[in-house]
Design an enzyme around this catalytic site. Structure first.
Site, PDB file in Angstrom:
ATOM      1  CE  LYS A 132       0.774   1.768   3.051  1.00  0.00           C
ATOM      2  NZ  LYS A 132       2.321   2.302   4.190  1.00  0.00           N
ATOM      3  CE1 TYR A 217      -1.562  -0.422   7.186  1.00  0.00           C
ATOM      4  CE2 TYR A 217      -0.958   2.235   7.135  1.00  0.00           C
ATOM      5  CZ  TYR A 217      -0.540   0.498   7.292  1.00  0.00           C
ATOM      6  OH  TYR A 217       0.358  -0.693   7.083  1.00  0.00           O
TER       7      TYR A 217
HETATM    8  P1  NDP Z   1      12.598   1.198   1.681  1.00  0.00           P
HETATM    9  O1  NDP Z   1      12.897   2.270   1.853  1.00  0.00           O
HETATM   10  O2  NDP Z   1      13.028   0.573   2.872  1.00  0.00           O
HETATM   11  O3  NDP Z   1      13.081  -0.453   0.759  1.00  0.00           O
HETATM   12  C1  NDP Z   1      12.536  -0.048  -0.928  1.00  0.00           C
HETATM   13  C2  NDP Z   1      13.510  -0.520  -1.460  1.00  0.00           C
HETATM   14  O4  NDP Z   1      13.103  -0.389  -3.376  1.00  0.00           O
HETATM   15  C3  NDP Z   1      15.092  -0.397  -1.290  1.00  0.00           C
HETATM   16  O5  NDP Z   1      15.775  -0.353  -0.316  1.00  0.00           O
HETATM   17  C4  NDP Z   1      15.058  -0.552  -2.334  1.00  0.00           C
HETATM   18  O6  NDP Z   1      15.845  -2.110  -3.084  1.00  0.00           O
HETATM   19  C5  NDP Z   1      14.188  -0.630  -4.184  1.00  0.00           C
HETATM   20  N1  NDP Z   1      14.061   0.898  -4.927  1.00  0.00           N
HETATM   21  C6  NDP Z   1      14.166   0.517  -5.878  1.00  0.00           C
HETATM   22  N2  NDP Z   1      14.794   2.022  -6.149  1.00  0.00           N
HETATM   23  C7  NDP Z   1      14.100   2.411  -4.925  1.00  0.00           C
HETATM   24  C8  NDP Z   1      13.969   4.032  -5.062  1.00  0.00           C
HETATM   25  N3  NDP Z   1      14.721   5.425  -6.607  1.00  0.00           N
HETATM   26  N4  NDP Z   1      13.907   4.868  -4.513  1.00  0.00           N
HETATM   27  C9  NDP Z   1      14.154   4.319  -3.089  1.00  0.00           C
HETATM   28  N5  NDP Z   1      14.422   2.891  -3.077  1.00  0.00           N
HETATM   29  C10 NDP Z   1      14.402   1.712  -4.451  1.00  0.00           C
HETATM   30  O7  NDP Z   1      11.370   0.884   1.816  1.00  0.00           O
HETATM   31  P2  NDP Z   1       9.669   0.302   2.924  1.00  0.00           P
HETATM   32  O8  NDP Z   1      10.373  -1.207   2.481  1.00  0.00           O
HETATM   33  O9  NDP Z   1      10.071   1.106   4.266  1.00  0.00           O
HETATM   34  O10 NDP Z   1       8.814   0.422   2.106  1.00  0.00           O
HETATM   35  C11 NDP Z   1       8.470   0.058   0.628  1.00  0.00           C
HETATM   36  C12 NDP Z   1       6.876  -0.427   0.218  1.00  0.00           C
HETATM   37  O11 NDP Z   1       6.218  -0.964   1.541  1.00  0.00           O
HETATM   38  C13 NDP Z   1       6.400   1.193   0.287  1.00  0.00           C
HETATM   39  O12 NDP Z   1       4.867   1.053  -0.668  1.00  0.00           O
HETATM   40  C14 NDP Z   1       5.209   1.234   1.194  1.00  0.00           C
HETATM   41  O13 NDP Z   1       4.092   2.562   1.281  1.00  0.00           O
HETATM   42  C15 NDP Z   1       5.482  -0.478   1.944  1.00  0.00           C
HETATM   43  N6  NDP Z   1       5.296  -0.550   3.794  1.00  0.00           N
HETATM   44  C16 NDP Z   1       3.998  -1.554   4.407  1.00  0.00           C
HETATM   45  C17 NDP Z   1       4.193  -0.663   5.471  1.00  0.00           C
HETATM   46  C18 NDP Z   1       3.259  -1.553   5.672  1.00  0.00           C
HETATM   47  O14 NDP Z   1       3.378  -2.152   7.505  1.00  0.00           O
HETATM   48  N7  NDP Z   1       2.018  -3.085   5.103  1.00  0.00           N
HETATM   49  C19 NDP Z   1       5.319  -1.352   6.014  1.00  0.00           C
HETATM   50  C20 NDP Z   1       6.159  -0.234   5.610  1.00  0.00           C
HETATM   51  C21 NDP Z   1       5.790   0.145   4.187  1.00  0.00           C
HETATM   52  P3  NDP Z   1      17.024  -3.076  -3.366  1.00  0.00           P
HETATM   53  O15 NDP Z   1      18.424  -1.982  -3.129  1.00  0.00           O
HETATM   54  O16 NDP Z   1      16.847  -3.650  -3.229  1.00  0.00           O
HETATM   55  O17 NDP Z   1      16.516  -2.251  -5.040  1.00  0.00           O
END
Ligand code: NDP
Length: 363
Positions: A132, A217
């Site tokens: 989401k 949420y």
């Molecule tokens: P992070 O920033 O920690 O991770 C995102 C990952 O996406 C990065 O580590 C990277 O992985 C990849 N990525 C690819 N392109 C980009 C870019 N341009 N900028 C940043 N990252 C990029 O985010 P989160 O894990 O916190 O969030 C990811 C998703 O999950 C979001 O949509 C957020 O809303 C959702 N979320 C949902 C939650 C829930 O409770 N359901 C809680 C937290 C987040 P790599 O290095 O492997 O390419």
């Protein structure tokens, strides 16, 4: 009881019947767990989703990885026993279509990237589960729904709360009118955001601020407690840090009006902690979750008759097993693309109301 409420009571009967099935271990397990490819190995994938897939899911398991960071792939391969043949970067992503060990692609990327990777996953013949908010606009949500329909693949959204005993109980109390007819809902979720350089504060990647990230949420909660789609919204915004929140919203409050007469009051913020509740106020009593209504570290709540004593579950295992079961049993998911689209329509209405400075119609 109006028609909408009656049909939702019926839907909830199915939901209540399904709940124990979703939340408890069963004797009969499938021959093969469905394979999940995680796309984007960031904070959520690392700390929640991968551990849930390794330890707590019954119907699916981690089988492939997609990342733009080669060092992460090396580390995860060893940690989770994933072969090099099942690791991809974003350019190689479409090769997933040739991997029979992957049934579900779970998109855990920044919000703006969800549509592209959902469509590509569907075109690769995979079922898609996306975090989401589903996308940054309702139009993109529709494109994602259409792409999955065209590919005859399932689409789910990471609305984990709907698979917890606490939220299911809130839905039951509301829809079965245990405290009489629902009159008002109050819901809010916010937190004090840290690192000013993160993607959540860049509009191009996040689509918006607190509203898109966590206000969603509260919108979900309102919609599933009432069991109807809102007809109008009035919203207000304040921005106390115009530098940090130059591109996205900081604090928003809103009020939704539902066709059956329920009013719902919501709030979200990136400026402070402590706003984390979902509350139903009915003719003869009330029921609420809080001060932890939406986090995955343990939920709590109470009703006007006393505390809610319910088991805690792994939200990510619960949502993923439900999605896997939908595929295996060919039944629809509650956390569908249509749900994601409905929330984005409300979010767009909230932004429109702020821009126009008045109440706006929805739908
Ligand atoms: P992070 O920033 O920690 O991770 C995102 C990952 O996406 C990065 O580590 C990277 O992985 C990849 N990525 C690819 N392109 C980009 C870019 N341009 N900028 C940043 N990252 C990029 O985010 P989160 O894990 O916190 O969030 C990811 C998703 O999950 C979001 O949509 C957020 O809303 C959702 N979320 C949902 C939650 C829930 O409770 N359901 C809680 C937290 C987040 P790599 O290095 O492997 O390419």
């Amino acid at each position: 009881m109006n028609t909408n409420r009656r049909s939702f009571v019926k839907a909830t009967a199915t939901l209540a019947a399904a709940a124990p099935f979703i939340l408890t271990a069963r004797a009969q397990e499938p021959q093969r767990k469905l394979g999940v490819a995680l796309v984007g190995l960031g904070s959520l994938a690392t700390n929640q989703i991968a551990p849930a897939l390794a330890k707590n899911t019954r119907l699916c398991k981690l089988t492939a990885l997609v990342s733009g960071t080669p060092e992460k792939l090396t580390k995860w391969q060893a940690q989770y026993g994933i072969p090099a043949t099942h690791c991809y970067n974003y350019e190689q992503f479409d090769r997933l279509k040739d991997n029979p060990d992957v049934d579900i692609v779970y998109v855990v990327l920044p919000n703006s990237m969800h549509p592209e990777f959902t469509v590509r996953a569907a075109q690769a013949g995979k079922h898609v589960f996306t975090e989401k908010p589903m996308a940054n606009s309702a139009a993109e949500c529709q494109q994602m729904i259409d792409a999955c329909k065209q590919a005859k693949r399932r689409l789910g959204v990471g609305y984990r709360c709907q698979f917890t005993p606490h939220h299911l109980e809130m839905i039951r109390l509301s829809r079965y009118e245990v405290f009489g007819r629902l009159k008002c809902v109050e819901a809010a979720f916010g937190f004090k955001i840290g690192d000013p350089t993160q993607w959540r504060l860049r509009k191009a990647l996040a689509g918006g601020g607190a509203l898109m990230d966590v206000g969603i949420y509260a919108i979900q909660g309102m919609r599933y407690l009432v069991g109807e789609e809102p007809v109008s919204v009035q919203a207000f915004e304040t921005k106390t840090d115009k530098v940090k929140f130059a591109e996205v919203d900081e604090t928003i409050t809103w009020e939704l009006k539902f066709p059956g007469g329920v009013l719902a009051k919501g709030a979200t913020t990136y400026a402070f902690n402590g706003m984390n509740y979902l509350r139903g106020l009915a003719e003869n009593g009330w029921f609420e979750l809080g001060p932890q209504a939406y986090g995955y570290g343990g939920l709590n709540g109470r009703t006007s008759k006393g505390p809610l004593e319910l088991p805690q579950v792994d939200h990510f295992a619960a949502e993923l097993d439900d999605f896997a079961e939908c595929i295996l049993k060919n039944r629809p998911t509650r956390a569908s693309g249509e749900e994601g689209l409905a929330d984005l329509k409300v979010i767009e209405g909230i932004y429109r109301s702020i821009a126009e400075g008045k109440a706006v119609k929805l739908g």
